[in-house]
Structure formats: C-alpha cells, structure tokens
Design a protein around this motif. Structure first.
Motif: not given
Length: 139
Positions: A94-105
């Motif tokens: 999360e600190p490196e990629v803002k707004g990541v939702k992990f939808d594929l996971l």
C-alpha cells in the motif's frame, strides 16, 4: 514417410491448441471458470479491454456449460459482489501502490471458495459430464 507422419501429427496437435479447450472440461469446471471470468469482468469494468475480454470469455463458457440458467445468474452476481466488496490490505504494498484493491486476488479466493463449490452442486446438474460427451463432433 515416417517424418511426414510425425509432422502431420504435430500439425494436428498445434491446431487443437488454437481452439478453446473448455468443451472438453467438465460442466462443473466450466461453471467455476465462468464465475471467475464474471468476477474479473466486474472487477475491471472500467478497463475496457480487460472487461471485454473477460465478458467474452463468460459468453463462450456459457455455451460449454450445462447449468440452471434461470436461477443461477443472480446467485453468481451476488457471490461476485460479496467477494469484490471485501477489504483486503497489504501494508507492504500500500505505501508503494496507492489505491490497490486486490480485485484479482478476491476473484481467485472466490474461485477456490466453499460458496462457489456449493453453487456448483446446486446449479450444475451434470457436473462430471462435458460438452464434447453430450455433443460429439459430427463427421
């Protein structure tokens, strides 16, 4: 002559790879694949090419799956929406990629879930049969 026969077999094998293999997989597997593709299409609906590709895959898988088409679509979307609504976090990412939702996971977790297995049991009346077994190619 033997070289020609081997080359011919190799060409036949190559042609088989160029077409979808879903017709040879069980209806239960195709149902699960269809739900996974629905999840991906829903998760990435704002990414036109990903949503179009996943949606097209859903349509194709419907053709190779024998299931309760009347009752299962609402159940599929309900399950997909519940999994996509999950709030997954990874403090390392999360600190490196803002707004990541992990939808594929989330979609992969759905694919391997007990809830999806229960849907297969409820909606797929011939889970171990395949499209090719039901409709052999005409010669």
């Amino acid at each position: 002559m033997l070289l020609f026969a081997v080359s011919g077999a190799a060409c036949a094998k190559d042609r088989a790879i160029d077409s979808p293999e879903a017709a040879g997989r069980t209806y239960a597997t195709n149902y699960k694949d269809m739900v996974l593709a629905t999840c991906i299409a829903t998760a990435y609906q704002n990414n036109r090419s990903a949503a179009t590709d996943a949606g097209s895959s859903v349509s194709a898988l419907r053709d190779w799956t024998y299931y309760d088409l009347e009752n299962s679509p609402d159940e599929i979307m309900s399950l997909v929406n519940r999994y996509l609504a999950r709030d997954y976090h990874n403090p390392l990412v999360e600190p490196e990629v803002k707004g990541v939702k992990f939808d594929l996971l989330k979609c992969l977790d759905l694919y391997h879930s007990a809830e999806l297995n229960a849907q297969v049991k409820r909606f797929v009346s011939k889970p171990n049969r395949t499209f090719r077994q039901e409709r052999p190619p005409q010669r």
